[in-house]
Write an enzyme that holds these catalytic residues in place. Structure first.
Site, mmCIF file in Angstrom:
data_model
loop_
_atom_site.group_PDB
_atom_site.id
_atom_site.type_symbol
_atom_site.label_atom_id
_atom_site.label_comp_id
_atom_site.label_asym_id
_atom_site.label_seq_id
_atom_site.Cartn_x
_atom_site.Cartn_y
_atom_site.Cartn_z
ATOM 1 C CB THR A 138 -15.799 -10.633 17.027
ATOM 2 O OG1 THR A 138 -15.489 -10.185 18.543
ATOM 3 C CG2 THR A 138 -15.435 -9.316 16.397
ATOM 4 N NE ARG A 175 -15.481 2.177 14.239
ATOM 5 C CZ ARG A 175 -14.652 1.222 14.987
ATOM 6 N NH1 ARG A 175 -13.784 1.699 15.498
ATOM 7 N NH2 ARG A 175 -14.611 0.028 14.916
ATOM 8 C CG ASN A 179 3.831 10.291 -41.210
ATOM 9 O OD1 ASN A 179 4.214 10.047 -40.337
ATOM 10 N ND2 ASN A 179 3.343 11.298 -41.652
#
Ligand code: UD1
Ligand code: CA
Length: 462
Positions: A82, A15, A378
């Site tokens: 199962t 599914r 910087n």
């Protein structure tokens, strides 16, 4: 008492309509299989047998990745139901020493240890205990059928159920505790004479109920045991798992401003008094320090964020951000970036494989890749490290205290020395020594009265 578990993870998950085995689908940062194995971890079982089949190698690898003590895998070559899967496990999983065995599917990511503890506690007194739950719409689930005294007599699958049985709202979670010997006996007698032509694990319940010890059911809340059979249910499980994760973070002292728009995966750690702003995604092995502020609208994957750092409207993938660092807005930090303490990576800055020393700042519109920036430097707006010559990547090194002028193009490999400068707009192709200025641009030409001259020319029609 020796306790074990069998995890049924051989099915395809039709599914899901996926190329990938269902149990390998991730939800809230873990595969479904991993969530299930994590629910077993606190039980300290002697053995955990994972039944693999569909995409066996990938599922086995994922099971082994959990590093759960006593874990082993067995292969169910054909998915014959199962019951068949459980039979393969009891026959090949080395479960002979187990007295009690839990059986559970690999598609219940919401499962926690607590109902399993209750199942194990009940198992001592019965041949089987079923974890059941109530559903207003039980369509598709196996129903728990009880006799006139209220004792469990069997489970009937939805497809095989009568009208009257379909009205039963107590359903099978597919999570059980069995007396191992009794289960092994009954699995040997299963038939596949049912609607699906499969060996149903649920069919062991009726004969076990006939035994002296009988079958019990213990109930759990639907949102802790419901299985995930399609992608809509996967999404629902994700909502519930994320809510749980956020509750955990809040209980541990983090502020989550808007849980509904905050997406945090299972293994993320957030420090005390950190603030997670709306629209934030924290994924993978991300760790957020104390008092840090993350978001709004940021995504961090495998990121490490130090105490007191701030990150706004940014994407951080596999980067380290030091304590007190300031990132964003609209900053993209990629793999191998390491921002030191009190650094800044500002607006529209991208960095990759770059280390930035304590207190250094890259405030605006820059690309810093394959670079090492010292402390207290910087880097002016729109600086670019040109790290790629079309064949290989090259490094840029910027020394402590250096001042990179705005719009500098640093053509790597190149080094700007300690306390050195580059002139704005320069294309720097050779090293700038410590304390020097590197400048590369033409003298400016200024033409006085230019605009008046231009207008006059236009009016003459020229
Ligand atoms: C199962 C139960 C049903 C219960 C429902 C709860 C049976 C017959 N039915 O139905 O009573 O209400 O779960 O979600 O058990 N698997 C294998 N090998 C196989 C078949 C399945 O390993 O040959 C694994 C699957 O990967 C999955 C688990 O077993 O993790 C459950 O299988 P699934 O097909 O989802 O069972 P359901 O139809 O949901
Ligand atoms: Ca299922």
């Amino acid at each position: 008492m020796t306790r074990a578990a069998i995890v049924l993870a051989a099915g395809k998950g039709t599914r899901f309509r996926s190329e990938q085995a269902k149990v390998l689908h991730p939800v809230a940062g873990r595969t479904m299989l991993r969530w299930v194995l994590e629910s077993l971890r606190p039980l300290e079982l002697e053995r955990v047998v994972v039944v693999v089949g569909h995409q066996a190698d990938a599922v086995r690898a994922e099971a082994e990745a959990a590093d759960l003590p006593g874990l082993t895998t067995v292969v169910q070559d054909e998915q014959r139901g199962t019951g068949h899967a459980a039979r393969v496990a009891v026959e090949q999983g080395g479960l002979e020493a187990a007295e009690t065995v839990l059986v559970l599917p690999g598609d219940v990511p919401l499962l926690e240890s607590e109902p399993l503890e209750r199942l194990l506690a009940s198992a001592a007194e019965s041949a089987a205990t079923i974890l059941s739950f109530e559903l207003a719409d039980p369509t598709g689930y196996g129903r728990i059928v009880r006799d006139s005294s209220g004792a469990v007599s069997r489970i009937v699958e939805h497809r095989d159920a009568s009208e009257a049985e379909r009205a039963i709202t107590e359903v099978n979670s597919s999570i059980y505790a069995f007396d191992r010997a009794a289960l092994t006996d009954e699995l040997g007698r299963l038939s596949s004479l049912n609607e699906q032509g499969e060996e149903y694990l649920t069919d062991v319940v009726a004969p076990l109920a006939e035994r002296e010890a009988g079958v019990d059911a213990v109930s759990a809340a639907a949102d802790t045991v419901a299985g995930v059979n399609d992608r809509a249910q996967l999404a629902e499980a994700g909502v519930a798992l994320r809510a749980r994760i956020l509750e955990g973070l809040m209980a541990a002292g983090a502020t989550v401003v808007d849980p509904a728009t905050t997406y945090v995966e299972a293994d993320v750690v957030v420090g005390t008094d950190a603030v997670v702003m709306p629209g934030t995604h924290l994924e993978g092995a991300t760790r957020i320090g104390s008092r840090a502020c993350v978001g709004p609208d940021s995504r961090l994957v495998d990121a490490e964020v130090g105490d007191d750092a701030t990150i706004a409207y940014s994407v951080v993938l596999g980067a380290r951000i030091g304590p007190g660092a300031d990132v964003g807005p609209f900053t993209y930090l990629r793999g191998g970036t390491d921002l030191g303490p009190a650094t800044k990576a500002g607006a529209f800055v991208e960095m990759k494989n770059a280390s930035v020393g304590e207190g250094s700042k890259v405030p605006h519109l820059s690309y810093i890749g394959d670079a090492e920036i010292g402390r207290g430097a910087n880097v002016g707006a729109a600086t670019v490290t040109a790290n790629y010559d079309g064949f290989a990547k090259h490094r840029t090194v910027i020394g402590d205290g250096a001042r990179i002028g705005s719009d500098t193009m640093l053509v790597a490999p190149v080094r700007v020395g300690i306390d050195a400068y580059t002139g704005a707009g320069s294309v720097i192709t050779t090293d700038v020594p410590d304390g020097a200025l590197g400048v590369e641009r033409n003298e400016q030409r200024t033409i006085e009265g230019y605009s008046e001259h231009k207008r006059a020319k236009h009016e003459r029609g020229g």
